[in-house]
Design a protein around this motif. Structure first.
Motif, PDB file in Angstrom:
ATOM      1  N   ALA A 141      39.914  48.154  47.506  1.00  0.00           N
ATOM      2  CA  ALA A 141      40.947  47.291  46.844  1.00  0.00           C
ATOM      3  C   ALA A 141      41.638  46.196  47.367  1.00  0.00           C
ATOM      4  N   ILE A 142      42.232  46.387  48.254  1.00  0.00           N
ATOM      5  CA  ILE A 142      42.702  45.223  49.051  1.00  0.00           C
ATOM      6  C   ILE A 142      42.006  44.084  49.700  1.00  0.00           C
ATOM      7  N   ALA A 143      40.814  44.524  49.744  1.00  0.00           N
ATOM      8  CA  ALA A 143      40.254  43.950  50.966  1.00  0.00           C
ATOM      9  C   ALA A 143      39.528  42.294  49.972  1.00  0.00           C
ATOM     10  N   GLY A 144      39.810  42.524  49.001  1.00  0.00           N
ATOM     11  CA  GLY A 144      39.228  40.726  48.591  1.00  0.00           C
ATOM     12  C   GLY A 144      40.070  40.199  48.167  1.00  0.00           C
ATOM     13  N   ALA A 145      41.486  41.038  48.059  1.00  0.00           N
ATOM     14  CA  ALA A 145      42.599  39.961  47.103  1.00  0.00           C
ATOM     15  C   ALA A 145      43.682  39.128  47.991  1.00  0.00           C
ATOM     16  N   GLN A 205      31.849  45.761  50.534  1.00  0.00           N
ATOM     17  CA  GLN A 205      30.857  45.598  49.073  1.00  0.00           C
ATOM     18  C   GLN A 205      31.933  44.963  48.267  1.00  0.00           C
ATOM     19  N   MET A 206      32.875  45.498  48.442  1.00  0.00           N
ATOM     20  CA  MET A 206      34.201  44.456  47.678  1.00  0.00           C
ATOM     21  C   MET A 206      34.457  43.317  47.546  1.00  0.00           C
ATOM     22  N   ILE A 207      34.847  42.836  48.940  1.00  0.00           N
ATOM     23  CA  ILE A 207      35.318  41.281  49.291  1.00  0.00           C
ATOM     24  C   ILE A 207      33.752  40.809  48.751  1.00  0.00           C
ATOM     25  N   GLU A 208      32.420  40.528  48.431  1.00  0.00           N
ATOM     26  CA  GLU A 208      31.068  40.360  48.139  1.00  0.00           C
ATOM     27  C   GLU A 208      31.265  39.976  46.834  1.00  0.00           C
ATOM     28  N   LEU A 209      31.889  41.348  45.868  1.00  0.00           N
ATOM     29  CA  LEU A 209      32.372  41.288  44.524  1.00  0.00           C
ATOM     30  C   LEU A 209      33.340  40.544  44.729  1.00  0.00           C
ATOM     31  N   THR A 210      34.142  40.057  44.760  1.00  0.00           N
ATOM     32  CA  THR A 210      35.294  39.574  44.720  1.00  0.00           C
ATOM     33  C   THR A 210      35.473  38.030  44.499  1.00  0.00           C
ATOM     34  N   ASN A 211      34.497  37.621  45.624  1.00  0.00           N
ATOM     35  CA  ASN A 211      34.507  36.163  45.876  1.00  0.00           C
ATOM     36  C   ASN A 211      32.923  35.634  44.608  1.00  0.00           C
ATOM     37  N   THR A 212      32.343  36.739  44.037  1.00  0.00           N
ATOM     38  CA  THR A 212      31.521  35.884  43.495  1.00  0.00           C
ATOM     39  C   THR A 212      32.105  36.077  41.658  1.00  0.00           C
ATOM     40  N   LEU A 213      32.999  37.099  41.347  1.00  0.00           N
ATOM     41  CA  LEU A 213      33.670  37.256  40.081  1.00  0.00           C
ATOM     42  C   LEU A 213      34.908  35.920  39.872  1.00  0.00           C
ATOM     43  N   LYS A 214      35.279  35.303  41.384  1.00  0.00           N
ATOM     44  CA  LYS A 214      36.675  34.607  41.345  1.00  0.00           C
ATOM     45  C   LYS A 214      35.998  33.156  41.430  1.00  0.00           C
ATOM     46  N   GLU A 215      34.467  33.236  40.917  1.00  0.00           N
ATOM     47  CA  GLU A 215      33.566  31.344  40.982  1.00  0.00           C
ATOM     48  C   GLU A 215      33.374  31.584  39.416  1.00  0.00           C
ATOM     49  N   GLN A 216      34.018  32.748  38.581  1.00  0.00           N
ATOM     50  CA  GLN A 216      33.398  33.074  37.295  1.00  0.00           C
ATOM     51  C   GLN A 216      34.560  33.027  36.020  1.00  0.00           C
ATOM     52  N   PHE A 217      36.099  33.572  37.344  1.00  0.00           N
ATOM     53  CA  PHE A 217      37.249  34.070  36.591  1.00  0.00           C
ATOM     54  C   PHE A 217      38.144  33.109  36.657  1.00  0.00           C
ATOM     55  N   ASP A 218      39.778  32.766  36.405  1.00  0.00           N
ATOM     56  CA  ASP A 218      40.606  32.381  36.739  1.00  0.00           C
ATOM     57  C   ASP A 218      40.725  33.050  37.232  1.00  0.00           C
ATOM     58  N   TYR A 219      41.339  34.604  36.930  1.00  0.00           N
ATOM     59  CA  TYR A 219      41.760  35.991  37.211  1.00  0.00           C
ATOM     60  C   TYR A 219      41.074  36.720  37.332  1.00  0.00           C
ATOM     61  N   ALA A 236      31.809  54.881  47.953  1.00  0.00           N
ATOM     62  CA  ALA A 236      31.013  54.923  47.224  1.00  0.00           C
ATOM     63  C   ALA A 236      30.626  53.325  47.317  1.00  0.00           C
ATOM     64  N   ILE A 237      31.561  52.930  47.948  1.00  0.00           N
ATOM     65  CA  ILE A 237      32.367  51.435  48.534  1.00  0.00           C
ATOM     66  C   ILE A 237      32.945  51.112  49.496  1.00  0.00           C
ATOM     67  N   ASN A 238      31.926  50.298  50.314  1.00  0.00           N
ATOM     68  CA  ASN A 238      32.880  49.755  51.280  1.00  0.00           C
ATOM     69  C   ASN A 238      33.992  48.347  51.315  1.00  0.00           C
ATOM     70  N   PRO A 239      34.507  48.321  52.033  1.00  0.00           N
ATOM     71  CA  PRO A 239      35.825  47.100  51.906  1.00  0.00           C
ATOM     72  C   PRO A 239      34.636  45.873  51.719  1.00  0.00           C
TER      73      PRO A 239
END
Length: 265
Positions: A131-135, A101-115, A96-99
């Motif tokens: 899971a590892i795509a945006g790490a 999409q995870m990269i885009e999600l984590t890019n958004t979140l790391k602008e809002q969170f320290d970790y 239901a999720i691809n790498p």
């Protein structure tokens, strides 16, 4: 810009989800803004370990599919300030999720969170790839058992191939009495085999089971394992912590010929 840390393992049952939850809490207690993401689609458990299962309305797949806004799916922890959860979906497949999409999600979140801590499904299938795509950093959780270490060896090779750096090893469920008798590998033995920096070693502790079943955080308890996880969080946060006692080495180096990470890549 925040750091995206994937907590992963090759083998299930090594304590990865419990460690993700407690590391997230420990980092938030250091004053950092933290979000934990459950990427084990179809088998979500991080919400239960964090005691937030009754607060879920939307999940990560709802966000990806556009059924809700990101902030609608994020749950604020009631006990720990600065801590948030993005839960997984129980009734969807891992594809239901691809790498990307995870990269885009984590890019958004790391602008809002320290970790941003990602609880990765066990194994090396699609869920792992997502899971590892945006790490930017990885923590590989293993146990001092041959099968778990062999799986960790394979995971480390895949993470290296994907360009993730740094990669840390966390050895869980050590039993000092067995190590002293020579019946279990120590943290030093695991390091000798895998050659990956160990960020921490955790003893097998009944307090973890009790706290997890109650939806409580072990890092909130005055226990040795709670302090050990807090020290791991402090290391991730850049503090210099005296090396943990990984117990004395025994003659387990003959296990080294079991593993062939270089040949498997």
């Amino acid at each position: 810009m925040g750091e995206v840390i994937v907590v992963t393992s090759g083998k299930g049952g090594v304590g990865k989800t419990t460690i993700t939850a407690n590391l997230s809490i420990a980092l938030s207690k250091l004053g950092k803004r933290v979000i934990a993401i459950d990427t084990d689609i179809g088998l979500r458990n991080l919400d239960v370990v964090m005691g937030l299962e009754n607060h879920i309305v939307y999940n990560i797949v709802d966000v990806i599919e556009g059924n809700c806004r990101l902030k609608q799916a994020i749950i604020k922890d009631r006990k720990h300030s600065n801590l948030y959860l993005l839960p997984s979906a129980q009734s969807k497949d891992k594809d239901a999720i691809n790498p990307q999409q995870m990269i885009e999600l984590t890019n958004t979140l790391k602008e809002q969170f320290d970790y941003v801590l990602i609880d990765c499904p066990a194994g090396i299938e699609q869920g792992f790839r997502n899971a590892i795509a945006g790490a930017t950093t990885a923590i590989v959780v293993t146990m001092p058992e041959v099968s778990a270490i062999r799986d960790a060896d394979r995971i480390i090779g895949l993470l290296e191939k994907d360009g993730i750096n740094p990669i840390y090893l966390l050895v869980n469920k050590l039993r000092p009495e067995l190590i002293r008798r020579g019946d279990m590998m120590s943290g030093n033995d695991v390091y000798e085999i895998l050659g990956t920096e160990i960020i921490g070693c955790l003893n097998d502790d009944v307090n973890v089971v009790i706290a997890t079943n109650r939806g409580e955080a072990i890092v909130d308890k005055n226990t040795s394992i709670g302090k050990a996880i807090t020290n791991i969080a402090r290391k991730l946060n850049g503090e210099k912590i005296t090396n943990d006692n990984y117990e004395n080495r025994f003659s387990f180096l003959f296990f080294k010929n079991i593993f062939s990470r270089g040949a498997s890549k």
